[in-house]
Write an enzyme that holds these catalytic residues in place. Structure first.
Site, PDB file in Angstrom:
ATOM      1  CE1 TYR A  78      -4.721  -2.925   5.158  1.00  0.00           C
ATOM      2  CE2 TYR A  78      -3.522   0.216   4.605  1.00  0.00           C
ATOM      3  CZ  TYR A  78      -3.960  -1.603   3.900  1.00  0.00           C
ATOM      4  OH  TYR A  78      -3.860  -1.445   2.453  1.00  0.00           O
ATOM      5  CB  SER A 115      -0.739   0.418   1.544  1.00  0.00           C
ATOM      6  OG  SER A 115      -1.798   1.555   1.351  1.00  0.00           O
TER       7      SER A 115
END
Length: 390
Positions: free
Chosen positions: A237, A224
């Protein structure tokens, strides 16, 4: 002490008609001295390090502009020659039931690939497999929880039993948690690590071991932009995504040092994307899940498929991810602060009320079955509702 005299500037002598005036530096004053002899011009003093800072800013701007130019190519669909290279390859996709994984699987089917589908929702995988077969590809369904290493080993064994090889292994399974770190239950955060990081390690271990046996292969892990620029309210996360990036970098060096030149590890780093991820995420903010300037999933799908053939080992996807990547490289704290302010406004201030939820962190959900999930449309409707109330 030397006496100081005032500087006197004389006007230049008149120029005869038909002749060109000499430059001021070549003209003489009535004293016989050139005008420049009577005045000293001081160049502005440069602050220490100013030239270095200017060079850094120029480099950052150049890299950003280059990224903007190249981003459209890196996220476009493969041409005919690339599609032919995909045909007949065996690709394992973990996390294939929705979002990026489903998008990649369906597109690989149109390219006539052998697609091994793995995720927790086996019934949904059968639906996707039927679409792949109808498009001309082949499909194998293996229900799998990536956080369980024995299930990952079984997945590899069944893929080899069916096709005899694995050309590409893609780890796309992931879950998220949104909220203040101290308000997200610890069991949810532990599960996020189990799936997003430990699961990726299990999948990577199985893939690299097989690639070393057959002498080639490409491992693609879904990172990400938070692998580079961690966001507020996504702490656990972001920690897992940073770990995925570091895993890929270390693996590539180990493979290089040990002579495995035909094995690649690629980390794909998208911006926030309109997929079922947001509806599946654990959410303890008390507000609907939101993010600014979401990308369409097609960009990431195309970039991932391109990564199976060629390209860099670290791939920020799209101009927003590239801009964030470059900005964080040169101005890390500034970039993190601006990003945090943006997500605070979008998520905490602008979201509509909703009860806390663990999402699909522990158990799969029946909703969120497509590639995209209409998040951008829902956010626009929420914005209208908020403005009407105000």
């Amino acid at each position: 002490m030397k006496p100081s005299f005032p500087t006197v500037i004389f006007p230049p002598a008149p120029v005869p008609a038909g002749s060109r005036p000499k430059p001021l530096a070549q003209q003489s004053s009535p004293t016989g001295l050139p005008f420049t002899a009577n005045c000293k011009s001081k160049s502005p003093e440069k602050k220490p390090g100013s030239s270095l800072l200017t060079g850094v800013k120029a480099s950052a701007l150049f890299l950003l502009l280059l990224g903007l130019v190249l981003s459209s190519c890196a996220t476009s669909e493969l041409g005919a020659s690339g599609q032919k290279k995909i045909a007949g390859k065996t690709v394992v996709i973990v996390g294939a039931s929705s979002g990026f994984g489903r998008g990649v699987a369906e597109k690989l089917g149109t390219y006539k690939a052998n697609v091994v589908l793995a995720a927790r929702r086996g019934d949904l995988l059968e639906e996707i497999a039927a679409q792949i077969r109808a498009a001309g590809g082949t499909a194998l369904v293996v229900p799998t929880d990536i956080s369980q290493p024995d299930q990952v080993e079984r997945l590899m064994a069944l893929a080899l039993q069916q096709y005899g090889k694995v050309d590409v292994w893609i780890n796309m399974a992931g879950v998220g948690g949104i909220g203040r770190f101290w308000e997200i239950p610890l069991q949810d955060q532990a599960r996020i690590v189990d799936v997003n990081l430990k699961g990726i390690i299990y999948g990577s271990f199985a893939a690299v071991r097989q690639f070393r046996t057959q002498g080639y292969g490409t491992l693609i892990n879904m990172g990400s932009i938070e692998s580079v620029n961690p966001l507020a309210y996504h702490a656990s996360y972001a920690a897992t995504k940073g770990g995925i990036k570091n895993l890929g970098q270390a693996l590539n060096q180990e493979l290089r040092l040990n002579g495995h030149k035909n094995i690649r590890v690629v980390t794909v780093e998208p911006w926030a994307v309109d997929t079922p991820f947001w509806g599946h995420a654990a959410n303890y903010t008390g507000k609907t899940p939101r993010m600014v300037m979401m990308d369409p999933p097609g960009k990431v799908v195309n970039a991932t498929i391109r990564a199976t053939l060629r390209g860099r080992n670290e791939r920020p996807v799209g101009w927003k991810a590239k801009a964030s990547w470059v900005s964080h490289r040169f101005f890390p704290r500034f970039t993190e602060r601006i990003s945090a302010n943006a997500i605070h406004k979008s998520q905490i201030r602008n979201g509509l009320p909703m009860p806390p939820t663990a999402g699909s962190v522990h158990e799969p959900m029946p909703t969120g079955r497509g590639v995209d999930d209409g998040v951008k449309k829902r956010m626009r409707e929420e914005n209208k509702q908020r403005k009407q109330k105000n």
